[in-house]
Design a protein around this motif. Structure first.
Motif, PDB file in Angstrom:
ATOM      1  N   ALA A 171      27.088  40.182  29.464  1.00 32.67           N
ATOM      2  CA  ALA A 171      27.865  38.956  29.621  1.00 32.67           C
ATOM      3  C   ALA A 171      29.192  39.324  30.277  1.00 32.67           C
ATOM      4  N   ALA A 229      32.181  38.700  29.468  1.00 33.83           N
ATOM      5  CA  ALA A 229      33.194  39.100  28.476  1.00 33.83           C
ATOM      6  C   ALA A 229      34.608  38.966  29.030  1.00 33.83           C
ATOM      7  N   LEU A 230      34.832  37.916  29.804  1.00 32.84           N
ATOM      8  CA  LEU A 230      36.200  37.640  30.254  1.00 32.84           C
ATOM      9  C   LEU A 230      36.931  36.984  29.086  1.00 32.84           C
ATOM     10  N   TYR A 231      38.228  37.273  28.957  1.00 33.27           N
ATOM     11  CA  TYR A 231      38.985  36.632  27.887  1.00 33.27           C
ATOM     12  C   TYR A 231      39.363  35.220  28.341  1.00 33.27           C
ATOM     13  N   PRO A 232      38.913  34.202  27.606  1.00 33.64           N
ATOM     14  CA  PRO A 232      39.048  32.822  28.095  1.00 33.64           C
ATOM     15  C   PRO A 232      40.493  32.355  28.235  1.00 33.64           C
ATOM     16  N   TRP A 233      41.427  33.022  27.541  1.00 36.12           N
ATOM     17  CA  TRP A 233      42.822  32.582  27.627  1.00 36.12           C
ATOM     18  C   TRP A 233      43.556  33.253  28.778  1.00 36.12           C
ATOM     19  N   ARG A 234      42.858  34.103  29.537  1.00 35.60           N
ATOM     20  CA  ARG A 234      43.477  34.746  30.685  1.00 35.60           C
ATOM     21  C   ARG A 234      42.853  34.200  31.968  1.00 35.60           C
ATOM     22  N   TYR A 294      40.805  29.805  35.575  1.00 35.24           N
ATOM     23  CA  TYR A 294      40.365  30.301  34.270  1.00 35.24           C
ATOM     24  C   TYR A 294      38.844  30.505  34.313  1.00 35.24           C
ATOM     25  N   TRP A 329      36.315  29.505  32.654  1.00 34.39           N
ATOM     26  CA  TRP A 329      35.391  28.362  32.548  1.00 34.39           C
ATOM     27  C   TRP A 329      35.327  27.553  33.828  1.00 34.39           C
ATOM     28  N   ARG A 380      36.998  43.625  37.455  1.00 30.40           N
ATOM     29  CA  ARG A 380      37.792  44.197  36.359  1.00 30.40           C
ATOM     30  C   ARG A 380      37.434  45.675  36.148  1.00 30.40           C
ATOM     31  N   ILE A 385      31.312  42.430  21.996  1.00 30.03           N
ATOM     32  CA  ILE A 385      31.392  42.804  23.413  1.00 30.03           C
ATOM     33  C   ILE A 385      32.853  42.855  23.868  1.00 30.03           C
ATOM     34  N   MET A 414      47.073  28.152  27.324  1.00 33.61           N
ATOM     35  CA  MET A 414      46.166  29.294  27.232  1.00 33.61           C
ATOM     36  C   MET A 414      44.853  29.019  27.953  1.00 33.61           C
ATOM     37  N   ARG A 423      40.059  24.308  28.169  1.00 35.92           N
ATOM     38  CA  ARG A 423      39.357  23.330  28.979  1.00 35.92           C
ATOM     39  C   ARG A 423      39.725  21.951  28.446  1.00 35.92           C
TER      40      ARG A 423
END
Lengths: 263, 294
Positions: free
Chosen positions: A91, A93-98, A138, A140, A154, B188, B289, B292
């Motif tokens: 996956a 595995a990106l940090y969603p808040w970055r 972002y 998403w 990355r 992960i 942050m 969505r």
């Protein structure tokens, strides 16, 4: 590529046994393998054959319980501590808040690269994976394929010449996967990295690799190592050539010989 | 999906409100009618049905005041009195609010500290967690007077003892929520940090803390409401002279039912306001942050 190939990964009699409540599980047994600088090595086999486990041993995410393994001439732990590989997971595995660029900056921040250096590296790696202009988005806001490309960027951002990829395109549809395979080959040619690539797709393994390691389960072991005779420049159409089909056939035979189609 | 328009969101809420008010009026009639019949009989008055209904809604100390009586009382005591007056609801609400906010702040900080400890030290996880859970089974109504008496004995009076009761009630949801939040990163995501040879501090600040923020705000919404309850409870049994709690107690003492309901309404409005404020801050933080939009 170096004329005198030096080994990046070298394993001998490597074994790994998980102790579970149902008794020991032999994830890897007696694996002998050498990965040379500049190689593109694919690990193929059915689930449970230990291909991901082997990659995780290289990355020091699992510890081998038998045998020897060196990564860049060091133990896997030393190699991890000297940050000698980039790891791409199944996956993104990106940090969603970055944002995407902040995600690429994550390893650089941890490893203490200067702000100016970070900026230059983000720009360069975004360009490498064809994501220029998406840095401020972002995760998403990006498609699955783009997210996985960002996660490759990355892994490329810092100076590690070994790239470990664990079924990075497994969750993507075939069209996107073809496209990314083509891009990955170009990227490999441009960066001259050594790549270890886990997959369960025969065409993907044959298309990408200079060597294909066929593995089989219970216990996880290497059943065949196939040197690819395909040229380094590979258009997608190469998959129609008899040469390609012959290698694919040999991989399939290797998988069958390992009884991996049982059950 | 198109976000709901304001009207679409308000109409259902309004419908329920109208239903509640209607039921309330009917209930007020039936609750107050026997006493009114009694009064009428003694005074020898006969009144028409409409007059009678009107009278059940206008008693000075009804069993169940009608909504308009409560509303006019709230209005009077909120807008028509000087905010420093002892009869002003704003004054009492302010007293309660200040101890709520102080207690909530201390509770949130305590909760976060406890959670960080629990997540990082196995010994704390084993030793502290059962006590934290046990702490919330103690009936706060029984503990509150003791806290205030004990602290009073060592000359700590006023805002702090009340705030401590709020702290006691609010640290729990924050501690539990933050433990969950700090442990929320997926394997992960943790493996990724490991491949970078990130230090524990780096993993904490760059992964665990940001991942826990949504959990923090969810538990803060619960905690702020609990803090308000704590502040009111802290005012009830202690002879406090000001605050929603003391207003409730005084009104109950003199059977001022309308005042009781008015104080209840003031408390509810305060609670709604506080939860809304926390919710708005949560939204702003979430946006910054990369959340969505819902």
């Amino acid at each position: 590529m170096n004329n005198a190939p030096s080994s990046v990964v070298s394993a001998s009699k490597l074994g790994l046994t998980f102790e579970t409540s149902d008794g020991p599980v032999h994830a890897l047994s007696n694996v002998d393998l050498t990965v040379n600088r500049g190689d593109f090595v694919s690990f193929i086999g059915p689930s449970g054959c230990g291909k991901t486990t082997f990659l995780r041993v290289i990355a020091d995410l699992e510890k081998a319980t038998a045998g020897e393994i060196t990564v860049n001439g060091m133990t896997p732990e030393e190699a991890r501590k000297s940050r000698s590989y980039g790891y791409v997971f199944q996956a993104p595995a990106l940090y969603p808040w970055r944002t995407i660029e902040k995600n690429i900056a994550l390893p650089l921040e941890i490893m203490g690269y200067s702000a100016a250096d970070r900026k230059a590296r983000i720009e360069r790696t975004l360009d490498l994976v064809n994501l220029s202009g998406f840095g401020k988005k972002y995760p998403w806001q990006l498609s699955g394929g783009m997210q996985q490309r960002a996660s490759i960027a990355r892994a490329l951002a810092f100076d590690a010449d070994l790239l470990l990829m664990d079924e990075p395109f497994g969750a993507l549809d075939e069209i996107v996967r073809d496209h990314l395979n083509e891009q990955l080959l170009k990227l490999w040619a441009r960066t001259e990295k050594t790549i270890c690539f886990v997959t369960h797709s025969i065409p993907e393994a044959v298309y990408l690799s200079t060597r294909i390691v066929v593995m089989s389960p219970r216990p996880g072991r290497v059943t065949d190592v196939i040197e690819s005779t395909l040229p380094k420049g590979r258009p997608l159409e190469i998959r129609e050539t008899p040469e390609f089909l012959e290698i694919a056939h040999r991989v399939r035979e290797g998988l069958r010989a390992g009884h991996s189609y049982e059950e | 999906m198109k976000p709901d328009s304001l009207a679409q969101r308000i109409i259902p809420v309004l419908t329920i409100l109208i239903a509640i008010v209607a039921i309330w009026y009917v209930a007020a009639y039936f609750m107050n009618a026997p006493f009114q019949r009694d009064l009428d009989r003694r005074a020898g008055v006969t009144s028409s049905t409409m007059e009678f209904i009107g009278k059940t809604m206008a008693q000075p100390k009804p069993i169940l005041p009608a909504p308009h009586q409560v509303v006019s009382n709230v209005f009077e005591n909120t807008f028509l009195r000087s905010v420093t007056s002892n009869r002003s609801l704003v004054y009492h609400a302010w007293v309660t609010l200040s101890s709520t906010v102080l207690g909530f702040t201390m509770g949130t900080l305590t909760g976060i500290l406890i959670a960080v400890g629990i997540v990082h030290l196995k010994a704390l996880d084993r030793s502290l967690m059962p006590w934290i859970i046990a702490s919330q089974t103690v009936p706060i109504l029984a503990v509150a007077p003791m806290v205030i008496v004990v602290l009073g004995a060592i000359n700590i009076t006023g805002l702090l003892p009340k705030a401590l009761i709020s702290t006691y009630l609010s640290f729990f949801p924050v501690a539990v929520g933050m433990v969950k939040g700090l442990r929320s990163p997926e394997i992960i995501q943790l493996d990724l940090m490991r491949t970078y040879y990130a230090s524990g501090t780096q993993t904490f600040w760059k992964l665990r803390v940001p991942a826990s923020i949504p959990f923090l705000f969810t538990s803060m919404k619960v905690a702020i409401a609990a803090s308000l309850v704590g502040a009111i409870v802290g005012e009830l049994p202690t002879g406090a002279v000001a605050g929603i709690g003391s207003k409730l107690l005084a009104a109950a003492y003199y059977s001022q039912t309308i005042d009781i309901w008015a104080a209840l309404i003031a408390g509810s409005v305060l609670a709604a306001l506080l939860v809304t404020i926390v919710g708005i801050i949560a939204r702003i933080v979430d946006r910054s942050m990369g959340g969505r939009p819902a």
